[in-house]
Design a protein around this motif. Structure first.
Motif, PDB file in Angstrom:
ATOM      1  N   SER A   1      -6.307  -3.853  -6.188  1.00  0.00           N
ATOM      2  CA  SER A   1      -6.127  -2.586  -5.487  1.00  0.00           C
ATOM      3  C   SER A   1      -6.531  -1.356  -6.292  1.00  0.00           C
ATOM      4  CB  SER A   1      -4.664  -2.440  -5.050  1.00  0.00           C
ATOM      5  OG  SER A   1      -4.342  -3.344  -4.028  1.00  0.00           O
TER       6      SER A   1
ATOM      7  N   SER B   1      -9.005  -5.404   3.519  1.00  0.00           N
ATOM      8  CA  SER B   1      -8.541  -4.100   4.003  1.00  0.00           C
ATOM      9  C   SER B   1      -8.463  -3.133   2.825  1.00  0.00           C
ATOM     10  CB  SER B   1      -7.164  -4.220   4.665  1.00  0.00           C
ATOM     11  OG  SER B   1      -6.211  -4.769   3.776  1.00  0.00           O
ATOM     12  N   ASN B   2      -8.710  -1.854   3.089  1.00  0.00           N
ATOM     13  CA  ASN B   2      -8.585  -0.811   2.067  1.00  0.00           C
ATOM     14  C   ASN B   2      -7.535   0.182   2.543  1.00  0.00           C
ATOM     15  OD1 ASN B   2      -8.974   1.741   0.621  1.00  0.00           O
ATOM     16  ND2 ASN B   2     -10.816   0.811  -0.232  1.00  0.00           N
ATOM     17  N   SER B   3      -6.416   0.242   1.839  1.00  0.00           N
ATOM     18  CA  SER B   3      -5.291   1.059   2.274  1.00  0.00           C
ATOM     19  C   SER B   3      -5.601   2.554   2.237  1.00  0.00           C
ATOM     20  CB  SER B   3      -4.071   0.761   1.398  1.00  0.00           C
ATOM     21  OG  SER B   3      -3.678  -0.584   1.531  1.00  0.00           O
ATOM     22  N   ASP B   4      -6.136   3.037   1.113  1.00  0.00           N
ATOM     23  CA  ASP B   4      -6.432   4.464   0.997  1.00  0.00           C
ATOM     24  C   ASP B   4      -7.457   4.934   2.023  1.00  0.00           C
ATOM     25  OD1 ASP B   4      -4.667   5.121  -0.980  1.00  0.00           O
ATOM     26  OD2 ASP B   4      -6.158   5.458  -2.549  1.00  0.00           O
TER      27      ASP B   4
ATOM     28  N   ASN C   1      -6.735  -4.336  -0.477  1.00  0.00           N
ATOM     29  CA  ASN C   1      -5.350  -4.786  -0.328  1.00  0.00           C
ATOM     30  C   ASN C   1      -5.293  -6.214   0.203  1.00  0.00           C
ATOM     31  OD1 ASN C   1      -2.602  -5.112   0.474  1.00  0.00           O
ATOM     32  ND2 ASN C   1      -2.366  -2.890   0.588  1.00  0.00           N
TER      33      ASN C   1
ATOM     34  N   THR D   1       4.286  -5.215   6.056  1.00  0.00           N
ATOM     35  CA  THR D   1       3.340  -5.384   4.960  1.00  0.00           C
ATOM     36  C   THR D   1       2.360  -6.528   5.163  1.00  0.00           C
ATOM     37  OG1 THR D   1       4.999  -6.737   3.855  1.00  0.00           O
ATOM     38  CG2 THR D   1       4.877  -4.416   3.212  1.00  0.00           C
TER      39      THR D   1
ATOM     40  N   SER E   1       0.819  -1.190   0.000  1.00  0.00           N
ATOM     41  CA  SER E   1       0.000   0.000   0.000  1.00  0.00           C
ATOM     42  C   SER E   1       0.856   1.244   0.000  1.00  0.00           C
ATOM     43  CB  SER E   1      -0.901   0.008   1.228  1.00  0.00           C
ATOM     44  OG  SER E   1      -0.129   0.096   2.393  1.00  0.00           O
ATOM     45  N   ARG E   2       0.282   2.363  -0.415  1.00  0.00           N
ATOM     46  CA  ARG E   2       0.917   3.667  -0.338  1.00  0.00           C
ATOM     47  C   ARG E   2       2.240   3.731  -1.097  1.00  0.00           C
ATOM     48  NH1 ARG E   2      -2.583   7.572   1.988  1.00  0.00           N
ATOM     49  NH2 ARG E   2      -4.132   6.332   3.030  1.00  0.00           N
TER      50      ARG E   2
ATOM     51  N   HIS F   1      -2.782   3.731   6.660  1.00  0.00           N
ATOM     52  CA  HIS F   1      -1.705   3.005   5.991  1.00  0.00           C
ATOM     53  C   HIS F   1      -1.822   1.493   6.170  1.00  0.00           C
ATOM     54  CE1 HIS F   1       0.530   6.860   7.422  1.00  0.00           C
ATOM     55  NE2 HIS F   1      -0.135   7.114   6.313  1.00  0.00           N
ATOM     56  N   VAL F   2      -3.039   0.977   6.309  1.00  0.00           N
ATOM     57  CA  VAL F   2      -3.196  -0.463   6.514  1.00  0.00           C
ATOM     58  C   VAL F   2      -2.800  -1.222   5.251  1.00  0.00           C
ATOM     59  CG1 VAL F   2      -5.656  -0.480   5.832  1.00  0.00           C
ATOM     60  CG2 VAL F   2      -4.755  -2.276   7.341  1.00  0.00           C
ATOM     61  N   ASP F   3      -2.085  -2.295   5.453  1.00  0.00           N
ATOM     62  CA  ASP F   3      -1.707  -3.186   4.361  1.00  0.00           C
ATOM     63  C   ASP F   3      -2.451  -4.508   4.570  1.00  0.00           C
ATOM     64  OD1 ASP F   3      -0.153  -4.877   2.499  1.00  0.00           O
ATOM     65  OD2 ASP F   3       1.216  -3.206   2.410  1.00  0.00           O
TER      66      ASP F   3
END
Length: 328
Positions: A167, A216-219, A204, A293, A2-3, A246-248
């Motif tokens: 993603s 999970s949704n990173s954004d 993600n 991650t 992510s990110r 910032h979840v991965d």
């Protein structure tokens, strides 16, 4: 993952730094697992592209990891000895969404030792690849659109299907375990990246748990639950936790409860996510995390891999003890 920036991971280095955001942590909940005795069991070679992106655990407690930009699957023993199990074929004309470089993402393991991985290239090689238990060259079993960015991967052996989180398109794909044409299983704004201001990573991590597919949704910093209907179709998307900046990837502490552990890549933390949606920080950079991650739980042990995308220091595999202590 992510990110990550649009400049890619061709050299295994992220091209921009994510600003750390302080978590709104909540008090620990009585009866939930305590995380203790964190220690690093393996260090990897950043210069060789050995940024661990995702992991799965073998019955003996060893781990299989994907090295994102090296396009490799590695095996790490409990004492930290690392061997390369497979390398995905190069794609010199890669046009991978967001990243541009060919990247290996999620990994899932079948009971017979077969491994499945997501590979994103922006070409016909994008899709799910299988690695036989006895090794050999990886073989593509499902082709996803070149516009897809398959990230997390989960295997439901009971029903013989794989789920891949896309993603960039906000989709959960479903693919037969034996291979074949992918189908859009779930598509929703809650799975999509945040337009314009986001980093380009929506859905993600993905796990099958308690009669549902969790993502999970990173954004958006969310943990989502999508019920599995009796006919195998997707129910409405439910938001179960927010504020997971910032979840991965993530995993569950036990098969019979909704307590989860989530890797917060930009904050160098692992959060324990409680069933009521609140969360508590349980591991930090001081414990050895370096842009974590992925997480997994096996036999009372929490596994965390760190990719060092932004810190550019010490990609590693960390283990910690899980125990349920009175008053916790």
């Amino acid at each position: 993952m992510s990110r990550l920036t649009r400049l890619g991971l061709a050299t295994g280095a992220a091209a921009a730094v994510v600003a750390a955001v302080v978590l709104a942590a909540s008090p620990a909940v009585a009866g939930e697992p305590a995380v203790t005795q964190p220690h690093i069991v393996a260090h990897f070679d950043l210069a060789a592209g050995q940024s661990p992106e995702n992991l799965t655990v073998e019955p003996d407690g060893s781990a299989d990891l994907t090295f994102a930009s090296a396009r490799q699957v590695a095996h790490v023993s409990r004492d930290g000895h690392t061997t390369i199990r497979a390398t995905l074929p190069d794609e010199p004309n890669a046009g991978t969404p967001v990243l541009k470089a060919p990247t290996v993402f999620g990994i899932a393991r079948a009971h017979d030792g077969t491994l499945y991985v997501d590979y994103a290239t922006g070409t016909g090689k994008t899709g799910i690849w299988r690695i036989a238990p006895d090794g050999g060259a990886p073989r593509q079993i499902a082709q996803l659109p070149a516009t897809a960015l398959p990230n997390g991967l989960a295997l439901d052996e009971r029903h013989g299907v794989l789920y891949a989180a896309d993603s960039v398109q906000g989709i959960v794909w479903r693919v037969p375990q034996t291979g074949g044409a992918p189908a859009v299983w779930a598509e929703d704004t809650a799975l999509a990246p945040v337009p314009v201001t986001g980093a380009g990573f929506g859905a993600n991590g993905v796990k099958i748990h308690g009669g549902a597919v969790w993502v999970s949704n990173s954004d958006r910093g969310t943990l989502l639950r999508i019920p599995l209907r009796p006919n195998g179709s997707a129910g409405p998307v439910e938001t179960r936790a927010t504020g997971l900046d910032h979840v991965d990837d993530f995993t569950f502490a036990a098969p019979d409860g909704d307590t989860a552990f989530a890797a917060l890549i930009g904050d160098n933390e692992v959060a324990e996510v409680h069933p009521d949606g609140t969360h508590t920080t349980v591991l930090t950079q001081a414990d050895g995390l370096s842009n974590p991650t992925s997480v997994a739980v096996h036999d009372g042990t929490l596994y965390v891999d760190s990719a060092a995308y932004f810190t550019q220091r010490d990609p590693n595999l960390l283990l910690a003890r899980l125990s349920c202590e009175p008053g916790h």
